[in-house]
Design a protein around this motif. Structure first.
Motif, short mmCIF file in Angstrom:
data_model
loop_
_atom_site.label_atom_id
_atom_site.label_comp_id
_atom_site.label_asym_id
_atom_site.label_seq_id
_atom_site.Cartn_x
_atom_site.Cartn_y
_atom_site.Cartn_z
N UNK A 7 -2.77 -5.86 -2.79
CA UNK A 7 -3.72 -4.76 -2.56
C UNK A 7 -3.12 -3.81 -1.53
N UNK A 8 -3.00 -2.54 -1.89
CA UNK A 8 -2.45 -1.52 -0.97
C UNK A 8 -3.61 -0.67 -0.45
N UNK A 9 -3.69 -0.55 0.86
CA UNK A 9 -4.79 0.17 1.51
C UNK A 9 -4.22 1.31 2.36
N UNK A 10 -4.84 2.48 2.20
CA UNK A 10 -4.46 3.67 3.00
C UNK A 10 -5.74 4.23 3.60
N UNK A 11 -5.95 3.97 4.89
CA UNK A 11 -7.20 4.33 5.55
C UNK A 11 -7.12 5.66 6.27
N UNK A 12 -8.08 6.51 5.99
CA UNK A 12 -8.30 7.71 6.79
C UNK A 12 -9.50 7.49 7.69
N UNK A 13 -9.86 8.52 8.47
CA UNK A 13 -10.97 8.36 9.41
C UNK A 13 -12.30 8.16 8.69
#
Length: 395
Positions: A7-13
């Protein structure tokens, strides 16, 4: 051994982009975004196979959104999730490659937050939420800046007093490293060259834009610097301006530092020049209808891009090819054509039909026969993050 799922996660605010990557399949088993987090209209949208769906998650924070996402991921992975890869924007000088996440890595990401105040704290939110939800699963941080840690000192140092570098880390770091690394690897494969014995210029063009000079698999120079504002004209970012612009706007207009930062990061670039939009598709349509602002914005964008590529060629021993990638780089024959027209001294020339054909995910060579390679290579940062994660799971 069966193919593994990451699982690839890219978090913004206020958002989480996600993709479930299977090492044996090019298509994502599941992908989507949780957006407007913390607001009453928070929404989770996803795509699985050809099916699209969404779920309202009013007021959900990062942890609540990930908790809603968990059953979807487990279902798409057949109950077998092997690890999580997190995109982290800034690794400073500490991280030259991906790392398994532990208490020391978390602390180092937190310590680097002043260098990326809009990104690293948001990335940390996602990591901490995922660690609570998946405490036994291997989790890996993949840094946007890591690929550029091979820049020589003459390329990464600013002409500032040494104490500002030694004591405060003021230097050029570069970004989009995961994308530049992925597409240069793919370009070498497409050209039948060894990645470790080839030299490329890469242009990652989206709402954020950067160029990179890659020699034998290593970044040797790049257009972004201490922050992602340096370099090219972008969607809403100005890119390079006179360094004294801040003082000039403060003295002549009385603008605060916050107001100037908002101008340079959110009101400039294609949006500021055109007075219309930061979306290249909209600008190309407006240009066709004679809109002067859109026409100027495209001209400035392409000229500045060509100028950056020509400058970065200083870092190459030879040119094995120019790569276009990112939303604009992969989908705008006009931008590619106008940019290459400015690069006659590099002997670049495009095949008009091939250039027109390479849109919407179509990769390929677009140069005129007998001229240096120009390739369109769709980027896949999620797959690169998953590959980096898998590499660490193997050790």
């Amino acid at each position: 051994m069966p193919a593994r799922n990451i699982l690839v996660i890219n978090c913004g605010s206020s958002s989480i982009k996600f993709a479930l990557v299977n090492e044996a399949h090019s298509q994502f088993a599941l992908s989507g975004i949780a957006e407007r987090l913390g607001h009453p209209e928070a929404l989770l949208r996803w795509q699985r196979g050809g099916e699209q769906d969404s779920l309202m998650i009013p007021g959900a924070d990062h942890r609540a959104a990930l908790a809603q996402l968990l059953p979807l991921v487990q279902g798409a992975a057949g109950g077998k999730l092997h690890g999580i890869g997190h995109r982290v924007v800034h690794g400073g000088e500490r991280f030259t490659r991906a790392h398994r996440i532990d208490a020391q890595v978390l602390e180092a990401i937190r310590a680097t937050a002043p260098l990326a105040p809009l990104h690293n704290p948001a990335n940390l939110l996602g990591i901490e939420a995922a660690l609570k939800l998946y405490p036994t699963l291997p989790q890996v941080a993949v840094f946007d800046t890591a690929f550029h840690q091979t820049l020589p000192e003459h390329a990464f140092r600013y002409a500032l007093p040494e104490s500002l570098y030694r004591e405060h880390g003021l230097r050029r770091y570069g970004f989009h490293g995961t994308s530049h690394r992925y597409v240069s690897h793919r370009a070498a494969e497409m050209a039948g060259l060894a990645f470790g014995d080839s030299s490329w210029l890469s242009a990652h063009l989206g709402n954020g834009c950067s160029t990179c000079a890659i020699v034998n698999g290593q970044s040797r120079d790049t257009s972004m610097g201490l922050t992602p504002l340096e370099g090219l004209a972008m969607g809403t970012r100005s890119g390079d301006v006179d360094p004294n612009l801040h003082a000039h706007l403060n003295r002549s207009l009385g603008w605060s530092l916050e107001r100037i930062e908002r101008l340079l990061n959110h009101e400039s670039g294609l949006l500021g020049l055109s007075g219309l939009s930061n979306d290249m598709r909209s600008l190309e349509q407006a240009r066709d209808q004679g809109h002067a602002g859109a026409t100027l914005a495209i001209e400035v964008f392409c000229y500045r891009l060509a100028k950056s590529l020509a400058a970065l060629s200083c870092a190459l021993p030879q040119l094995d090819g120019l790569i276009f990638t990112g939303g604009i780089g992969e989908n705008s024959p006009l931008v590619r054509s106008k940019t290459v027209t400015h690069l006659k001294l590099l002997n670049l020339s495009l095949d008009k039909a091939a250039n027109a054909r390479c849109i919407r995910g179509v990769a390929g060579a677009i140069h005129t026969q007998g001229h240096p390679r120009v390739l369109v290579v769709p980027t896949n940062e999620e797959r690169q993050i998953a590959l980096d994660t898998l590499t660490l799971l193997d050790h």
